[in-house]
Design a protein around this motif. Structure first.
Motif, PDB file in Angstrom:
ATOM      1  N   GLY A 145       0.791  -1.225   0.000  1.00  0.00           N
ATOM      2  CA  GLY A 145       0.000   0.000   0.000  1.00  0.00           C
ATOM      3  C   GLY A 145       0.819   1.269   0.000  1.00  0.00           C
ATOM      4  N   GLY A 146       1.998   1.243  -0.626  1.00  0.00           N
ATOM      5  CA  GLY A 146       2.803   2.456  -0.712  1.00  0.00           C
ATOM      6  C   GLY A 146       3.437   2.891   0.583  1.00  0.00           C
ATOM      7  N   ARG A 147       3.557   1.975   1.513  1.00  0.00           N
ATOM      8  CA  ARG A 147       4.048   2.342   2.844  1.00  0.00           C
ATOM      9  C   ARG A 147       5.478   2.861   2.797  1.00  0.00           C
ATOM     10  NH1 ARG A 147       4.232  -2.660   6.613  1.00  0.00           N
ATOM     11  NH2 ARG A 147       5.997  -3.083   5.211  1.00  0.00           N
ATOM     12  N   SER A 148       6.331   2.223   1.989  1.00  0.00           N
ATOM     13  CA  SER A 148       7.738   2.630   1.928  1.00  0.00           C
ATOM     14  C   SER A 148       8.156   3.040   0.521  1.00  0.00           C
ATOM     15  CB  SER A 148       8.637   1.470   2.402  1.00  0.00           C
ATOM     16  OG  SER A 148       8.433   0.323   1.586  1.00  0.00           O
ATOM     17  N   ARG A 176      -7.798  -4.486  -3.694  1.00  0.00           N
ATOM     18  CA  ARG A 176      -7.568  -5.871  -3.255  1.00  0.00           C
ATOM     19  C   ARG A 176      -6.080  -6.179  -3.094  1.00  0.00           C
ATOM     20  NH1 ARG A 176      -8.640  -9.928  -7.840  1.00  0.00           N
ATOM     21  NH2 ARG A 176      -6.531  -9.164  -8.342  1.00  0.00           N
ATOM     22  N   ASP A 177      -5.265  -5.799  -4.095  1.00  0.00           N
ATOM     23  CA  ASP A 177      -3.844  -6.154  -4.086  1.00  0.00           C
ATOM     24  C   ASP A 177      -2.978  -5.107  -3.398  1.00  0.00           C
ATOM     25  OD1 ASP A 177      -4.616  -8.369  -5.514  1.00  0.00           O
ATOM     26  OD2 ASP A 177      -4.040  -7.553  -7.466  1.00  0.00           O
ATOM     27  N   ARG A 178      -3.475  -3.894  -3.223  1.00  0.00           N
ATOM     28  CA  ARG A 178      -2.765  -2.808  -2.555  1.00  0.00           C
ATOM     29  C   ARG A 178      -1.341  -2.629  -3.097  1.00  0.00           C
ATOM     30  NH1 ARG A 178      -1.627  -3.217   2.489  1.00  0.00           N
ATOM     31  NH2 ARG A 178      -1.965  -1.031   3.022  1.00  0.00           N
ATOM     32  N   PRO A 179      -1.178  -2.396  -4.406  1.00  0.00           N
ATOM     33  CA  PRO A 179       0.168  -2.167  -4.937  1.00  0.00           C
ATOM     34  C   PRO A 179       0.768  -0.893  -4.365  1.00  0.00           C
ATOM     35  CG  PRO A 179      -1.486  -1.627  -6.573  1.00  0.00           C
ATOM     36  CD  PRO A 179      -2.212  -2.270  -5.436  1.00  0.00           C
ATOM     37  N   ASP A 180       2.082  -0.832  -4.352  1.00  0.00           N
ATOM     38  CA  ASP A 180       2.750   0.346  -3.810  1.00  0.00           C
ATOM     39  C   ASP A 180       2.641   1.531  -4.765  1.00  0.00           C
ATOM     40  OD1 ASP A 180       4.264  -0.747  -1.290  1.00  0.00           O
ATOM     41  OD2 ASP A 180       4.599  -2.223  -2.865  1.00  0.00           O
ATOM     42  N   VAL A 181       2.729   1.256  -6.057  1.00  0.00           N
ATOM     43  CA  VAL A 181       2.649   2.305  -7.069  1.00  0.00           C
ATOM     44  C   VAL A 181       1.748   1.827  -8.199  1.00  0.00           C
ATOM     45  CG1 VAL A 181       3.933   3.763  -8.680  1.00  0.00           C
ATOM     46  CG2 VAL A 181       4.985   3.095  -6.515  1.00  0.00           C
ATOM     47  N   CYS A 182       0.845   2.700  -8.649  1.00  0.00           N
ATOM     48  CA  CYS A 182      -0.011   2.422  -9.809  1.00  0.00           C
ATOM     49  C   CYS A 182       0.324   3.446 -10.892  1.00  0.00           C
ATOM     50  CB  CYS A 182      -1.491   2.508  -9.448  1.00  0.00           C
ATOM     51  SG  CYS A 182      -2.026   1.320  -8.219  1.00  0.00           S
ATOM     52  N   ILE A 183       0.805   2.972 -12.023  1.00  0.00           N
ATOM     53  CA  ILE A 183       1.099   3.838 -13.166  1.00  0.00           C
ATOM     54  C   ILE A 183      -0.063   3.704 -14.144  1.00  0.00           C
ATOM     55  CG2 ILE A 183       2.707   4.349 -15.036  1.00  0.00           C
ATOM     56  CD1 ILE A 183       4.924   3.110 -13.386  1.00  0.00           C
ATOM     57  N   LEU A 184      -0.856   4.766 -14.269  1.00  0.00           N
ATOM     58  CA  LEU A 184      -2.045   4.764 -15.115  1.00  0.00           C
ATOM     59  C   LEU A 184      -1.796   5.691 -16.301  1.00  0.00           C
ATOM     60  CD1 LEU A 184      -4.812   5.015 -12.363  1.00  0.00           C
ATOM     61  CD2 LEU A 184      -3.730   2.966 -13.320  1.00  0.00           C
ATOM     62  N   LEU A 185      -1.851   5.133 -17.494  1.00  0.00           N
ATOM     63  CA  LEU A 185      -1.578   5.878 -18.713  1.00  0.00           C
ATOM     64  C   LEU A 185      -2.866   6.095 -19.488  1.00  0.00           C
ATOM     65  CD1 LEU A 185       0.797   3.361 -18.434  1.00  0.00           C
ATOM     66  CD2 LEU A 185       1.926   4.963 -19.950  1.00  0.00           C
ATOM     67  N   SER A 212      -6.426   2.127  -0.226  1.00  0.00           N
ATOM     68  CA  SER A 212      -5.294   1.242  -0.505  1.00  0.00           C
ATOM     69  C   SER A 212      -3.961   1.888  -0.162  1.00  0.00           C
ATOM     70  CB  SER A 212      -5.296   0.847  -1.988  1.00  0.00           C
ATOM     71  OG  SER A 212      -5.026   1.978  -2.811  1.00  0.00           O
ATOM     72  N   GLY A 213      -3.901   3.234  -0.186  1.00  0.00           N
ATOM     73  CA  GLY A 213      -2.658   3.943   0.093  1.00  0.00           C
ATOM     74  C   GLY A 213      -1.675   3.949  -1.048  1.00  0.00           C
ATOM     75  N   SER A 214      -2.040   3.426  -2.210  1.00  0.00           N
ATOM     76  CA  SER A 214      -1.113   3.316  -3.336  1.00  0.00           C
ATOM     77  C   SER A 214      -0.803   4.686  -3.917  1.00  0.00           C
ATOM     78  CB  SER A 214      -1.717   2.424  -4.432  1.00  0.00           C
ATOM     79  OG  SER A 214      -2.058   1.149  -3.924  1.00  0.00           O
ATOM     80  N   HIS A 215       0.445   4.857  -4.348  1.00  0.00           N
ATOM     81  CA  HIS A 215       0.822   6.041  -5.104  1.00  0.00           C
ATOM     82  C   HIS A 215       0.235   5.937  -6.505  1.00  0.00           C
ATOM     83  CE1 HIS A 215       3.890   7.992  -2.456  1.00  0.00           C
ATOM     84  NE2 HIS A 215       3.890   6.777  -1.910  1.00  0.00           N
ATOM     85  N   LEU A 216      -0.303   7.037  -7.018  1.00  0.00           N
ATOM     86  CA  LEU A 216      -0.881   7.071  -8.356  1.00  0.00           C
ATOM     87  C   LEU A 216      -0.019   7.956  -9.246  1.00  0.00           C
ATOM     88  CD1 LEU A 216      -4.683   7.526  -7.519  1.00  0.00           C
ATOM     89  CD2 LEU A 216      -3.451   5.397  -7.953  1.00  0.00           C
TER      90      LEU A 216
END
Length: 651
Positions: A239-242, A422-431, A469-473
């Motif tokens: 979730g982008g914690r670190s 659901r997966d809580r990725p650390d970073v989401c790159i949306l194009l 989720s806390g993910s970076h977008l």
């Protein structure tokens, strides 16, 4: 009254008076009609009211600005007449005259030549665009939120009035809801008629029906391509914690805000292309120990080395018989010479590629190539301070469009938000594209709100939907975004501002951009450079190697996000900004190149290249990508890719 104004200006013929009177009758417009004028009669021609006539003095002043001296008084009088007849401003008609007269040598400003100008330019433009105006007038008017609310309110009042005279419906029959003056509509019913409900993330059009093919898709979550092995049975992030996301380059070396374009000169484009040839030529000469570079146009019997840029001898597609080499200004004065490739055992070339050729040019009219020196990739990124103990990061990559082609509902985007939560990725790159200009409802102008409002609601749904989720977008624009500047390279989106609580995790970047995510370098572009280069690239022997690998190798060795020249017809390039902001600073660890072509994950020259596909393919669901990355320990002598594992998954 209009004919009287014309006759009082100067001596005019009866034919001209009649034509002017008819034009005034045909173009007598209300405020709403002005919006449907053809472009040539809309920009600068109806911006002034007919009660504010043009003046003789202003036309004379405009002509004096360009040192144009009329040979008789009748020329200015005729220009004044044409201003009124064709609804032109003084500066507009003078500009039109300059553009017309520049094509004719010794074309003086007199009454006779003004008549020729009126016949060949003004009347033809008016006749050419009048059918488009008539056709555009028949189109349903566009409404904004305020006007749409008024229409809905008026319709509701009309239904209330009609329903007050109806009898109650029998049981089992389906009729509209009974409303009377004593029994007004419920709030629930009135809310369904509100235009703001149409403006929700799930529905942006008057026909918000979801796609049946998308909703009935099979194989959801199926992994179609894999690279490496993920640790653990499931793909879960933290979730982008670190996670830290920042541009690799300094702000002055990256696009961080909008810039002016359409101010290019051919000389500036030539200088940019020549600088690129000279920069890469220095790399080639140092890497291959080339002692001397000869001019491409000088006859030489022995085998020497030529350097330049690959081009085509015509406007058609490049082939083995149409290859020419354009030399640089320093050695060859920019001259072009055909190239004979028959002696080369294998080659892969595309227009705009900078190469060095070893061969002969005995007649100075054709280079017979014996050896081809291709480009050299940049070194990988080495941080100034080595950070130990960096945790493994999960990165999700998805490329638009985020709607299916038969519905403007953002169901695929909502499904992607569920995956992120659901997966809580650390970073989401949306194009992008987020508001696809190729969507059939956007092409036919069926939306009831502006493109900017659609994008704002889309961003609001993504940002607020993934807050838990806390993910970076990381949001990357696309040339297909209808609401954004369609010039490459592209500045970041500027019409949406995240809230304070989301500002640290939402990053709007340019296209292209180079990111540093926990010391792992990501090179990202939403432009379909694979498709554009694949349509122009030639190779020998045919089918000898993987086409994707060849194109990706060209991108890395040419050190540019878009090395193709001339570019594809659908892309507009600002070459000065291309030179400043669209060059690879280093060889990236991860290269993200979404394309209409088939998805893949490949290791090319030590760089992991991934095409995640598009989230939707027409009316059906598409794919997205996910990666586990971790910077290797500095104790290792040999370089190891930081991409631990990668997959392409169906939505």
């Amino acid at each position: 009254m209009f004919a009287a104004k014309i006759s009082s200006s100067a001596n005019r013929t009866t034919t001209t008076d009649t034509r002017a009177t008819n034009l005034r009758a045909n173009f007598k417009l209300s405020t709403k009609d002005k919006e449907t004028l053809p472009e040539c009669l809309h920009e600068g021609q109806v911006d002034r009211d007919l009660k504010m006539p043009v003046s003789w003095e202003t036309i004379a002043s405009e002509l004096e600005t360009f040192d144009l001296v009329p040979q008789d008084d009748g020329s200015i009088e005729k220009l004044l007449e044409h201003c009124i007849t064709y609804r032109l401003t003084e500066d507009k008609i003078v500009n039109e005259w300059i553009a017309f007269s520049m094509t004719r040598i010794g074309f003086a400003l007199n009454a006779g030549n003004v008549d020729i100008f009126e016949h060949e330019v003004l009347s033809k433009k008016a006749n050419k665009t009048r059918p488009a105006a008539i056709k555009r007038n028949t189109r349903a008017p566009m409404h904004d939120l305020n006007s749409l609310e008024e229409l809905v309110q008026a319709e509701t009042e009309e239904e209330n009035l009609l329903d007050s005279y109806t009898t109650p419906a029998k049981a089992g029959t389906h009729k509209r809801v009974l409303t009377t003056p004593e029994q007004p509509q419920s709030k629930k019913v009135s809310m369904t008629r509100s235009p703001r409900l149409l403006f929700s993330p799930a529905s942006f059009s008057p026909s918000p029906n979801p796609s049946l093919k998308y909703s009935s898709r099979a194989n959801r979550g199926e992994v179609v391509v894999s690279f490496g092995t993920a640790q653990g049975a499931t793909w879960q992030g933290m979730g982008g914690r670190s996670a830290t996301v920042q541009l690799l380059l300094m702000p002055e070396d990256s696009i961080v805000k909008r810039f002016k374009y359409m101010f290019q000169k051919l000389r500036d484009i030539r200088d940019v292309l020549n600088d690129r040839i000279e920069d890469l030529s220095q790399v080639l000469t140092e890497h291959y120990n080339i002692e001397a570079i000869r001019s491409v146009a000088m006859p030489v019997q022995e085998s020497v080395t030529f350097l330049g840029q690959i081009a085509c001898d015509s406007n058609g597609k490049l082939n083995a018989k149409s290859v020419i080499l354009q030399g640089d200004l320093k050695h060859s004065a920019g001259m072009q010479v055909p190239v004979d490739l028959s002696e080369l055992k294998e080659f892969s070339l595309f227009p705009g590629q900078v190469v060095a050729l070893e061969g002969t040019n005995s007649t100075s009219r054709c280079i017979v190539a014996f050896r081809l020196y291709e480009g050299v990739p940049l070194p990988f990124y080495k941080p100034e301070e080595v950070l130990e103990g960096l945790e493994q990061q999960m990165v999700l990559v998805a490329c638009g469009p985020f709607t299916t082609s038969d519905s403007i509902t953002y169901d695929p985007m909502l499904d992607l938000i569920d995956v992120i939560n659901r997966d809580r990725p650390d970073v989401c790159i949306l194009l992008g594209p987020f508001v696809d200009v190729r969507h059939q409802q956007i092409e036919s102008c069926q939306l009831t709100v502006t493109y900017q409002e659609v994008f704002k609601q889309c961003m609001k749904g993504i940002v607020e939907g993934t807050r838990g989720s806390g993910s970076h977008l990381v949001i990357v624009p696309s040339l297909r975004d209808a609401h954004h500047d369609f010039v490459y390279p592209q500045a970041p989106f500027h019409c949406f501002e995240p809230s304070k609580e989301d500002k640290e995790r939402v990053h709007f970047v340019s296209d292209p951009c180079t990111l540093n995510i926990n010391e792992v370098v990501f090179a990202v572009t939403s432009t379909d450079v694979l498709f554009h280069m694949g349509a122009e690239e030639i190779n020998s022997p045919p089918g000898g190697s993987d086409r994707f690998t060849r194109i990706l190798k060209h991108i890395l060795t040419q050190r540019s996000y878009y090395p193709l020249y001339p570019p594809a017809e659908e892309i507009n390039i600002d070459y000065e900004c291309l030179q400043l902001y669209a060059q690879l600073p280093v060889t990236p660890d991860i290269l993200i190149v979404p394309s209409e072509l088939r998805y893949f994950i490949k290791d090319v020259l030590g760089c992991i290249c991934i095409n995640p596909g598009r989230l939707t393919k027409g009316q059906v669901g598409g794919t997205y990508g996910r990666l586990f990355v971790q910077k290797p320990s500095s104790e290792r002598v040999d370089r190891q890719t930081p991409c631990v594992a990668a997959q392409v998954v169906k939505i």
